[in-house]
Design an enzyme around this catalytic site. Sequence first.
Site, mmCIF file in Angstrom:
data_model
loop_
_atom_site.group_PDB
_atom_site.id
_atom_site.type_symbol
_atom_site.label_atom_id
_atom_site.label_comp_id
_atom_site.label_asym_id
_atom_site.label_seq_id
_atom_site.Cartn_x
_atom_site.Cartn_y
_atom_site.Cartn_z
ATOM 1 N N ASP A 173 38.963 -43.425 14.837
ATOM 2 C CA ASP A 173 39.968 -44.340 14.272
ATOM 3 C C ASP A 173 39.912 -44.346 12.741
ATOM 4 O O ASP A 173 38.840 -44.159 12.150
ATOM 5 C CB ASP A 173 39.720 -45.758 14.822
ATOM 6 C CG ASP A 173 40.911 -46.674 14.572
ATOM 7 O OD1 ASP A 173 42.036 -46.157 14.382
ATOM 8 O OD2 ASP A 173 40.708 -47.902 14.551
ATOM 9 N N GLY A 174 41.070 -44.573 12.132
ATOM 10 C CA GLY A 174 41.122 -44.745 10.678
ATOM 11 C C GLY A 174 41.850 -43.637 9.929
ATOM 12 O O GLY A 174 41.864 -43.645 8.692
ATOM 13 N N GLY A 180 45.043 -43.099 9.532
ATOM 14 C CA GLY A 180 46.183 -43.608 8.766
ATOM 15 C C GLY A 180 45.730 -44.333 7.508
ATOM 16 O O GLY A 180 46.262 -44.118 6.410
ATOM 17 N N TRP A 199 42.890 -43.995 5.977
ATOM 18 C CA TRP A 199 42.263 -43.027 5.067
ATOM 19 C C TRP A 199 43.345 -42.330 4.242
ATOM 20 O O TRP A 199 43.204 -42.161 3.017
ATOM 21 C CB TRP A 199 41.447 -42.009 5.866
ATOM 22 C CG TRP A 199 40.806 -40.967 5.014
ATOM 23 C CD1 TRP A 199 39.601 -41.062 4.385
ATOM 24 C CD2 TRP A 199 41.357 -39.692 4.670
ATOM 25 N NE1 TRP A 199 39.364 -39.914 3.660
ATOM 26 C CE2 TRP A 199 40.424 -39.058 3.823
ATOM 27 C CE3 TRP A 199 42.539 -39.025 5.003
ATOM 28 C CZ2 TRP A 199 40.632 -37.784 3.301
ATOM 29 C CZ3 TRP A 199 42.758 -37.758 4.482
ATOM 30 C CH2 TRP A 199 41.807 -37.151 3.634
ATOM 31 N N ARG A 251 50.628 -40.654 6.727
ATOM 32 C CA ARG A 251 49.696 -40.795 7.859
ATOM 33 C C ARG A 251 49.398 -39.450 8.528
ATOM 34 O O ARG A 251 48.287 -39.193 8.971
ATOM 35 C CB ARG A 251 50.288 -41.755 8.910
ATOM 36 C CG ARG A 251 50.400 -43.191 8.448
ATOM 37 C CD ARG A 251 50.986 -44.064 9.575
ATOM 38 N NE ARG A 251 50.107 -44.067 10.726
ATOM 39 C CZ ARG A 251 49.053 -44.865 10.868
ATOM 40 N NH1 ARG A 251 48.764 -45.750 9.932
ATOM 41 N NH2 ARG A 251 48.305 -44.795 11.938
ATOM 42 N N SER A 287 45.819 -42.591 22.653
ATOM 43 C CA SER A 287 45.742 -43.552 23.755
ATOM 44 C C SER A 287 47.117 -43.737 24.390
ATOM 45 O O SER A 287 48.145 -43.378 23.803
ATOM 46 C CB SER A 287 45.230 -44.900 23.243
ATOM 47 O OG SER A 287 46.224 -45.541 22.458
ATOM 48 N N THR A 288 47.122 -44.309 25.600
ATOM 49 C CA THR A 288 48.423 -44.600 26.241
ATOM 50 C C THR A 288 49.243 -45.513 25.336
ATOM 51 O O THR A 288 50.452 -45.353 25.219
ATOM 52 C CB THR A 288 48.222 -45.271 27.625
ATOM 53 O OG1 THR A 288 47.264 -46.323 27.505
ATOM 54 C CG2 THR A 288 47.715 -44.287 28.664
ATOM 55 N N ASN A 307 49.121 -45.612 22.080
ATOM 56 C CA ASN A 307 49.587 -44.886 20.890
ATOM 57 C C ASN A 307 50.975 -44.269 21.110
ATOM 58 O O ASN A 307 51.693 -43.976 20.155
ATOM 59 C CB ASN A 307 48.617 -43.766 20.498
ATOM 60 C CG ASN A 307 47.299 -44.261 19.941
ATOM 61 O OD1 ASN A 307 46.277 -43.600 20.061
ATOM 62 N ND2 ASN A 307 47.300 -45.443 19.307
ATOM 63 N N ARG A 326 32.492 -45.598 17.157
ATOM 64 C CA ARG A 326 33.849 -45.876 16.688
ATOM 65 C C ARG A 326 33.842 -45.970 15.174
ATOM 66 O O ARG A 326 33.085 -46.760 14.603
ATOM 67 C CB ARG A 326 34.405 -47.169 17.277
ATOM 68 C CG ARG A 326 35.844 -47.419 16.783
ATOM 69 C CD ARG A 326 36.530 -48.617 17.398
ATOM 70 N NE ARG A 326 37.922 -48.644 16.956
ATOM 71 C CZ ARG A 326 38.962 -49.020 17.688
ATOM 72 N NH1 ARG A 326 38.762 -49.430 18.915
ATOM 73 N NH2 ARG A 326 40.186 -49.003 17.183
HETATM 74 C C1 IPE Z 1 42.195 -46.196 19.229
HETATM 75 O O1 IPE Z 1 42.694 -46.407 17.960
HETATM 76 C C2 IPE Z 1 42.796 -44.956 19.824
HETATM 77 C C3 IPE Z 1 42.346 -43.699 19.235
HETATM 78 C C4 IPE Z 1 41.460 -43.561 18.290
HETATM 79 C C5 IPE Z 1 42.955 -42.521 19.794
HETATM 80 P P1 IPE Z 1 43.948 -47.373 17.698
HETATM 81 O O2 IPE Z 1 44.209 -47.359 16.246
HETATM 82 O O3 IPE Z 1 45.074 -46.999 18.593
HETATM 83 O O4 IPE Z 1 43.377 -48.776 18.191
HETATM 84 P P2 IPE Z 1 43.816 -50.259 17.849
HETATM 85 O O5 IPE Z 1 45.308 -50.331 17.997
HETATM 86 O O6 IPE Z 1 43.378 -50.536 16.442
HETATM 87 O O7 IPE Z 1 43.069 -51.102 18.828
HETATM 88 C C1 IPE Z 2 43.307 -42.817 14.846
HETATM 89 O O1 IPE Z 2 43.734 -43.160 13.584
HETATM 90 C C2 IPE Z 2 44.091 -41.679 15.438
HETATM 91 C C3 IPE Z 2 45.070 -42.093 16.460
HETATM 92 C C4 IPE Z 2 45.123 -43.267 17.024
HETATM 93 C C5 IPE Z 2 46.050 -41.088 16.868
HETATM 94 P P1 IPE Z 2 44.894 -44.217 13.367
HETATM 95 O O2 IPE Z 2 46.201 -43.487 13.347
HETATM 96 O O3 IPE Z 2 44.818 -45.320 14.346
HETATM 97 O O4 IPE Z 2 44.541 -44.734 11.918
HETATM 98 P P2 IPE Z 2 44.589 -46.222 11.391
HETATM 99 O O5 IPE Z 2 43.783 -47.045 12.341
HETATM 100 O O6 IPE Z 2 46.027 -46.630 11.400
HETATM 101 O O7 IPE Z 2 44.001 -46.159 10.038
HETATM 102 MG MG MG Z 3 43.857 -47.123 14.349
#
Ligand code: IPE
Ligand code: IPE
Ligand code: MG
Length: 232
Positions: free
Chosen positions: A15-16, A18, A20, A28, A60-61, A63, A177
């Site tokens: 995660d992170g 976007g 970053w 993103r 994730s589903t 996402n 995580r």
């Molecule tokens: C979890 O991250 C899913 C993945 C890393 C693929 P999200 O960014 O989707 O999670 P939430 O929405 O912050 O819980």
């Molecule tokens: C995790 O990074 C990757 C996916 C969920 C596809 P994010 O896209 O959730 O990044 P943030 O959490 O918005 O920074």
């Molecule tokens: Mg995220």
Amino acid sequence: MRNIRLPAHVAFIMDGNGRWAKKHFRPRGYGHKMGVQNMIKLCSHAFKLGVKIVTVYALSTENLSRPQEELDGIYDLFRSYFQKQKGKIQELGVRVNVMGDLTPLHEDVRGLLLETMRDTAVNAPNGLLNLCINYGARQEIIQAVNHAVAFGRFVDENSFKSLLYSAGMPDPDLIIRTGGEVRLSNFLLYQAAYTELYFSNKMWPEFSRRDLEKALVNYSQRDRRFGNVKKG
Ligand code: IPE
Ligand code: IPE
Ligand code: MG
């Protein structure tokens, strides 16, 4: 890193990406691009250290409700890594297994994922890489329940496990995580019953080999009791 008790199975909630990218004044999609690069780097390092199974949460589903433009960028990254640059995955020397509901994906992407699973099924000396794509633990559990109902069977823990995407695998020993959030976000809810959890404030693209090693050392110092009393 020598002589420490390593987890056999490590899972990453990557995660992170976007945030970053935002921090670096980039879109993103750039974060996702650097995220995939980092995924290959860290998986390679984990296998080199002796981890046997790595599971990564890629999509994730939930996402799938993101803006189409962002999802299209992610699908293009899949196309890139499973077609044009597939050598990068093959160099890991692992069997690739995809966990998740692939039906809503574009046909070509689904085809590439199935092909990757086929092509890596043999000659995988370094272990197993599970890619969770359109994965949701609730969907996985409900699908397993429906299979059991369709077979007209009662289940026990062993037979239920065999109906999950992770059939035949040991549960994750450690979930890492990144991105600062302290939650599971619908990841491996059944399998993680006794998994050790590690949270990092680093964003996924900046999570380094050294950060991974720190997490593994931290894991090695934990006392996993599984409900029993402390030994010795
Ligand atoms: C979890 O991250 C899913 C993945 C890393 C693929 P999200 O960014 O989707 O999670 P939430 O929405 O912050 O819980
Ligand atoms: C995790 O990074 C990757 C996916 C969920 C596809 P994010 O896209 O959730 O990044 P943030 O959490 O918005 O920074
Ligand atoms: Mg995220």
